[in-house]
Design a protein around this motif. Structure first.
Motif, PDB file in Angstrom:
ATOM      1  N   LYS A 175      42.665 -31.456  -3.777  1.00 47.62           N
ATOM      2  CA  LYS A 175      41.252 -31.110  -3.641  1.00 47.62           C
ATOM      3  C   LYS A 175      40.731 -30.351  -4.853  1.00 47.62           C
ATOM      4  CE  LYS A 175      37.811 -29.136  -0.642  1.00 47.62           C
ATOM      5  NZ  LYS A 175      37.356 -28.926   0.683  1.00 47.62           N
ATOM      6  N   LYS A 176      41.577 -29.556  -5.476  1.00 48.02           N
ATOM      7  CA  LYS A 176      41.146 -28.773  -6.641  1.00 48.02           C
ATOM      8  C   LYS A 176      40.857 -29.646  -7.868  1.00 48.02           C
ATOM      9  CE  LYS A 176      45.790 -27.318  -8.245  1.00 48.02           C
ATOM     10  NZ  LYS A 176      46.194 -28.639  -8.576  1.00 48.02           N
ATOM     11  N   ASP A 177      41.297 -30.911  -7.848  1.00 44.42           N
ATOM     12  CA  ASP A 177      41.024 -31.837  -8.955  1.00 44.42           C
ATOM     13  C   ASP A 177      39.610 -32.407  -8.915  1.00 44.42           C
ATOM     14  OD1 ASP A 177      43.691 -31.556  -9.847  1.00 44.42           O
ATOM     15  OD2 ASP A 177      44.353 -33.225  -8.578  1.00 44.42           O
ATOM     16  N   ILE A 178      38.933 -32.242  -7.783  1.00 44.65           N
ATOM     17  CA  ILE A 178      37.571 -32.771  -7.636  1.00 44.65           C
ATOM     18  C   ILE A 178      36.609 -31.852  -8.386  1.00 44.65           C
ATOM     19  CG2 ILE A 178      35.747 -33.384  -5.997  1.00 44.65           C
ATOM     20  CD1 ILE A 178      38.020 -33.906  -3.933  1.00 44.65           C
ATOM     21  N   LEU A 227      36.930 -39.340  -2.109  1.00 42.72           N
ATOM     22  CA  LEU A 227      38.187 -38.996  -2.780  1.00 42.72           C
ATOM     23  C   LEU A 227      39.211 -38.424  -1.805  1.00 42.72           C
ATOM     24  CD1 LEU A 227      36.613 -37.530  -6.021  1.00 42.72           C
ATOM     25  CD2 LEU A 227      37.983 -39.627  -5.869  1.00 42.72           C
ATOM     26  N   GLN A 228      38.742 -37.622  -0.859  1.00 40.72           N
ATOM     27  CA  GLN A 228      39.656 -37.058   0.137  1.00 40.72           C
ATOM     28  C   GLN A 228      40.244 -38.159   1.018  1.00 40.72           C
ATOM     29  OE1 GLN A 228      37.038 -34.183   1.969  1.00 40.72           O
ATOM     30  NE2 GLN A 228      37.827 -32.504   0.704  1.00 40.72           N
ATOM     31  N   ILE A 254      38.703 -45.771   3.814  1.00 38.53           N
ATOM     32  CA  ILE A 254      37.553 -45.000   4.283  1.00 38.53           C
ATOM     33  C   ILE A 254      37.298 -45.322   5.752  1.00 38.53           C
ATOM     34  CG2 ILE A 254      36.428 -44.757   2.036  1.00 38.53           C
ATOM     35  CD1 ILE A 254      34.636 -47.142   2.769  1.00 38.53           C
ATOM     36  N   PRO A 255      36.636 -44.393   6.458  1.00 38.85           N
ATOM     37  CA  PRO A 255      36.341 -44.660   7.877  1.00 38.85           C
ATOM     38  C   PRO A 255      35.194 -45.653   8.060  1.00 38.85           C
ATOM     39  CG  PRO A 255      35.562 -42.464   7.239  1.00 38.85           C
ATOM     40  CD  PRO A 255      36.263 -43.043   6.048  1.00 38.85           C
ATOM     41  N   LEU A 314      43.596 -38.654  -1.036  1.00 40.05           N
ATOM     42  CA  LEU A 314      44.334 -37.531  -0.460  1.00 40.05           C
ATOM     43  C   LEU A 314      44.767 -37.756   0.983  1.00 40.05           C
ATOM     44  CD1 LEU A 314      42.166 -34.648  -2.000  1.00 40.05           C
ATOM     45  CD2 LEU A 314      44.147 -35.833  -2.995  1.00 40.05           C
ATOM     46  N   GLY A 315      44.370 -38.886   1.567  1.00 38.10           N
ATOM     47  CA  GLY A 315      44.831 -39.237   2.906  1.00 38.10           C
ATOM     48  C   GLY A 315      44.274 -38.384   4.030  1.00 38.10           C
TER      49      GLY A 315
END
Length: 181
Positions: free
Chosen positions: A10-13, A26-27, A57-58, A31-32
């Motif tokens: 998350k810190k890479d965003i 992205l998550q 994606i959902p 990141l699953g």
């Protein structure tokens, strides 16, 4: 490729994407993260039609337009629909490495042969088809095209955030693109 930012945490965003549909994309994909439920799309994804790419994606999270090279020039009415009727405020424009639209002219003979053998076309019509349409879809470089298409869409839809992303078909991850270089 040195303009790509790999997102493995998350810190890479980048800060400008926190609390936006880009962060969620992205998550989910990289990141699953567990899927949330969506009643309507928050995002329009424009991406290449290449079969090697599948987003994680959902349901109901995004409108998705798939075109050669992620080129939305000839899909603007559909983009406008997602903005006007779907109320999306963010567009993720996703290109990828090893795109078939790069150096399209080098594929002319195979394209014509494929239409003759697979579709039953005659050579003259197959060549005319290629010659008429290839210039519209040819891209020189995936990242440069993404950045120019992002700029064009930002100018056309000034209230919409258009974000270029890069899908690496080698690791199936989405990368942010450093736009300032």
């Amino acid at each position: 490729m040195n303009r790509l930012i790999k997102v493995l945490d998350k810190k890479d965003i980048l800060p400008q994407y926190i609390n936006t549909p880009i962060e969620k994309l992205l998550q989910y994909h990289n990141l699953g993260y567990d899927f949330e439920k969506y009643a309507k799309a928050d995002l329009l994804v424009g991406m290449c039609m290449d079969n090697r790419k599948q987003l994680r994606i959902p349901n109901n999270f995004a409108y998705i337009l798939r075109t050669g090279g992620g080129n939305l020039r000839y899909s603007e009415f559909k983009v406008s629909y997602a903005v006007a009727i779907g109320s999306v405020k963010t567009i993720a424009l996703i290109g990828h490495n090893n795109c078939g639209m790069v150096n399209l002219i080098s594929k002319k003979d195979n394209f014509i042969k494929g239409l003759i053998e697979n579709a039953g076309w005659d050579e003259k019509h197959a060549e005319e088809h290629f010659t008429s349409f290839a210039p519209m879809f040819e891209i020189e470089n995936e990242i440069d095209f993404l950045l120019s298409e992002t700029k064009r869409l930002n100018e056309k839809y000034p209230k919409i955030s258009v974000v270029p992303l890069f899908y690496n078909v080698d690791d199936n991850l989405l990368y942010l693109i450093e736009e300032s270089k």
